[in-house]
Design a protein around this motif. Structure first.
Motif, mmCIF file in Angstrom:
data_model
loop_
_atom_site.group_PDB
_atom_site.id
_atom_site.type_symbol
_atom_site.label_atom_id
_atom_site.label_comp_id
_atom_site.label_asym_id
_atom_site.label_seq_id
_atom_site.Cartn_x
_atom_site.Cartn_y
_atom_site.Cartn_z
ATOM 1 N N GLY A 282 -6.694 -13.637 17.025
ATOM 2 C CA GLY A 282 -5.445 -13.923 16.313
ATOM 3 C C GLY A 282 -5.443 -15.324 15.744
ATOM 4 N N GLY B 172 -2.813 -16.787 14.240
ATOM 5 C CA GLY B 172 -1.430 -17.192 13.992
ATOM 6 C C GLY B 172 -1.196 -18.593 14.545
ATOM 7 N N VAL B 173 -0.004 -18.822 15.061
ATOM 8 C CA VAL B 173 0.346 -20.150 15.562
ATOM 9 C C VAL B 173 -0.487 -20.488 16.801
ATOM 10 N N ALA B 174 -0.443 -19.612 17.807
ATOM 11 C CA ALA B 174 -1.135 -19.902 19.070
ATOM 12 C C ALA B 174 -2.646 -19.987 18.862
ATOM 13 N N GLY B 175 -3.193 -19.122 18.009
ATOM 14 C CA GLY B 175 -4.640 -19.084 17.817
ATOM 15 C C GLY B 175 -5.180 -20.368 17.202
ATOM 16 N N TYR C 276 -10.726 -15.035 15.496
ATOM 17 C CA TYR C 276 -10.884 -13.732 14.841
ATOM 18 C C TYR C 276 -9.511 -13.217 14.442
ATOM 19 N N TYR D 214 -6.124 -9.821 9.784
ATOM 20 C CA TYR D 214 -5.824 -9.668 8.353
ATOM 21 C C TYR D 214 -6.750 -10.486 7.473
ATOM 22 N N ALA E 139 9.860 -14.869 6.253
ATOM 23 C CA ALA E 139 10.980 -15.583 6.861
ATOM 24 C C ALA E 139 10.671 -17.068 7.033
ATOM 25 N N PHE E 140 11.711 -17.794 7.390
ATOM 26 C CA PHE E 140 11.518 -19.198 7.774
ATOM 27 C C PHE E 140 11.829 -19.325 9.253
ATOM 28 N N ARG F 163 7.590 -19.574 7.712
ATOM 29 C CA ARG F 163 6.574 -19.167 8.702
ATOM 30 C C ARG F 163 5.185 -19.182 8.067
ATOM 31 N N LYS G 7 -11.010 -9.166 11.140
ATOM 32 C CA LYS G 7 -11.596 -8.841 12.448
ATOM 33 C C LYS G 7 -10.489 -8.406 13.407
ATOM 34 N N LEU H 135 -9.377 -6.837 16.709
ATOM 35 C CA LEU H 135 -9.953 -6.533 18.028
ATOM 36 C C LEU H 135 -9.615 -5.096 18.424
ATOM 37 N N ASP I 243 -2.809 -12.685 19.985
ATOM 38 C CA ASP I 243 -2.658 -11.652 18.960
ATOM 39 C C ASP I 243 -1.246 -11.090 18.865
ATOM 40 N N GLY I 244 -0.273 -11.916 19.201
ATOM 41 C CA GLY I 244 1.118 -11.603 18.872
ATOM 42 C C GLY I 244 1.764 -10.539 19.749
ATOM 43 N N GLY J 153 1.105 -17.158 24.017
ATOM 44 C CA GLY J 153 2.048 -16.994 22.898
ATOM 45 C C GLY J 153 2.802 -15.681 22.997
#
Ligand SMILES: Cc1cc2nc3c(=O)[nH]c(=O)nc-3n(C[C@H](O)[C@H](O)[C@H](O)COP(=O)(O)OP(=O)(O)OC[C@H]3O[C@@H](n4cnc5c(N)ncnc54)[C@H](O)[C@@H]3O)c2cc1C
Length: 409
Positions: free
Chosen positions: A18, A20-23, A40, A43, A52-53, A113, A135, A137, A167-168, A302
């Motif tokens: 993932g 995103g933010v945490a990754g 990895y 998307y 969104a914000f 975001r 990628k 998973l 990965d959210g 996350g």
């Protein structure tokens, strides 16, 4: 690849699932901790969209300082340190700080975001982190030497010493660690947001105006460009299915919302009418308590481990705190299992308390007629207490501070 212990001889390698933010923050924090990683992301690059914000609370700014990345949020966001509440009748209910204030005066920021994702990921890449796109998973398992092998949807594989599932909320890693792990819980409000132009509203710079409307909740703030950034939370008792949300057109959202806010003494309906472009709606979910955060060389952080409803304003900042605390634990403890246990000890109570707070706040937005009257009567008292710094829960949320150089015992 690994014996599970962090030796001084070779650098450990983490597979981060993932981007995103945490990754992205995990990758940067692990680099500071002396570890290698590859991110990895399911998307293709740039698939985040406008969307969104979010409000990025001051504790998130403080956490990012540990890896010198706070300037990224300051560059993308605008300060929103206050919230002012009113009822649908126009009655002023009170004001509270929107997050805390750091010793140097830094306050909460509001940003898109997609801009946050992009800024964090670009910075990770600039610092030398490898990010692989496309990628997704599918599965992962422990290898005979205690490391981990991951398999992706495109048929490729990767091996590392440990795997961090960032990965959210719909995390695949969570299910690999524990097939019986809970899924996301529906929170009975929708989330719709947009950016209005050419509308003049009475709102002080830096203040989010929050309206407990007669039929739905509405929030808005004025961006320095003059755009009005808004969100609405119509109550929806039954979870809508994805197809229904995807099929709802901008015109239908606009009609639904202008009707919901038509009888409120606020500019909500006018703001919605002045919003060009696409309006999108989401169902709201949280994830209150996942029993198993880690197993062998795999761990989730996350939203994959604990997701809060957006109303707490803490989802992204908790993901960032997680990533940095985990890197500290892996840096200081010689055994990966010990590091995971120490990490969970540092994080579980805090994040679960914040998720519960987010659920309470969201449910108050979905109140029925009687609860609404009680809420509007009680709220001024609660807000007054919170504004006077008497709300210990809020203070605990915003005062969290990570001392990067302090050794984890
Ligand atoms: C409408 C809305 C408003 C919000 N408002 C706020 C707010 O005001 N303040 C706040 O702090 N937070 C807010 N949040 C929450 C915040 O966005 C999340 O808490 C935060 O993004 C969590 O970060 P994460 O990295 O854990 O997960 P995500 O940001 O969801 O990132 C997960 C990443 O993993 C990827 N991925 C998923 N599955 C796989 C797989 N199998 N393989 C590889 N990659 C995968 C995804 O594509 C994604 O890039 C809001 C959320 C929403 C939906």
């Amino acid at each position: 690849m690994s014996s599970g212990a962090i030796s001084g001889e070779s650098r450990q390698k983490a597979l981060i699932i993932g981007g995103g933010v945490a990754g992205s923050v995990s990758a940067m924090a692990l680099q500071r901790a002396g570890m290698d990683s590859v991110v990895y992301e399911a998307y293709a690059r740039g698939a985040e969209g406008a969307g969104a914000f979010l409000t990025f609370a001051s504790n998130g700014m403080d956490a990012l300082r540990a890896i010198d990345a706070h300037h990224l949020v300051l560059a993308e966001g605008f300060p929103t340190p206050h919230m002012a509440f009113q009822s649908g009748t126009g009655k002023h209910l009170g004001e509270v700080p929107n997050g805390g204030t750091l010793p140097d005066g830094t306050v909460s920021q509001t940003l898109k975001r997609a801009d946050l994702y992009r800024a964090l990921r670009d910075e990770a890449v600039r610092r030398g982190v490898r990010v692989e796109y496309g990628k997704r998973l599918l599965n992962a398992e422990t290898t005979p030497d205690g490391g981990v092998a991951a398999r992706f949807e495109d048929g490729t594989e990767a091996e590392g010493d440990l795997l961090i599932g960032a990965d959210g909320i719909q995390s695949r890693t969570r299910r690999i660690i524990d097939p019986a792990a809970p899924g996301a819980r529906y929170v009975p409000v929708l989330n719709i947001s947009g950016y209005a132009r050419g509308v003049r509203v009475q709102a002080e710079p830096g203040t989010f105006r929050m309206v407990f409307g007669k039929r739905a909740f509405f929030g808005y703030a004025v961006h320095p460009s003059g755009e009005v950034w808004w969100f609405a939370n119509p109550p929806r008792a039954v979870e809508p299915d994805k197809a229904e949300l995807a099929a709802t057109t901008t015109g239908q959202w606009r009609e639904l919302l202008t009707d919901l806010f038509a009888n409120d003494a606020t500019p909500a309906a006018e703001i919605i009418r002045s919003t060009p472009g696409r309006i999108v709606g989401w169902a709201t979910y949280d994830l209150p308590s996942v029993p198993n955060w880690h197993k062998g060389p795999m761990i989730i952080i996350g939203d994959a481990a604990h997701a809060t409803a957006p109303s707490s304003g803490q989802g992204a900042t908790m993901a960032i705190e997680d990533a940095i605390e985990l890197a500290r634990c892996l840096r200081d403890l010689t055994d990966t299992q010990q590091a995971f246990v120490a990490y969970e000890r540092l994080r579980r109570e805090r994040v679960e308390r914040i998720v519960a707070h987010g659920a309470r706040t969201s449910n108050s937005k979905a109140a029925g007629p009687i609860a609404r009257v009680l809420r509007d009567l009680m709220l001024p008292m609660f807000l007054k207490r919170a504004a006077g710094n008497g709300d210990k829960a809020l203070a605990r949320m915003h005062d969290y501070h990570i001392v990067w150089d302090e050794k984890v015992a």
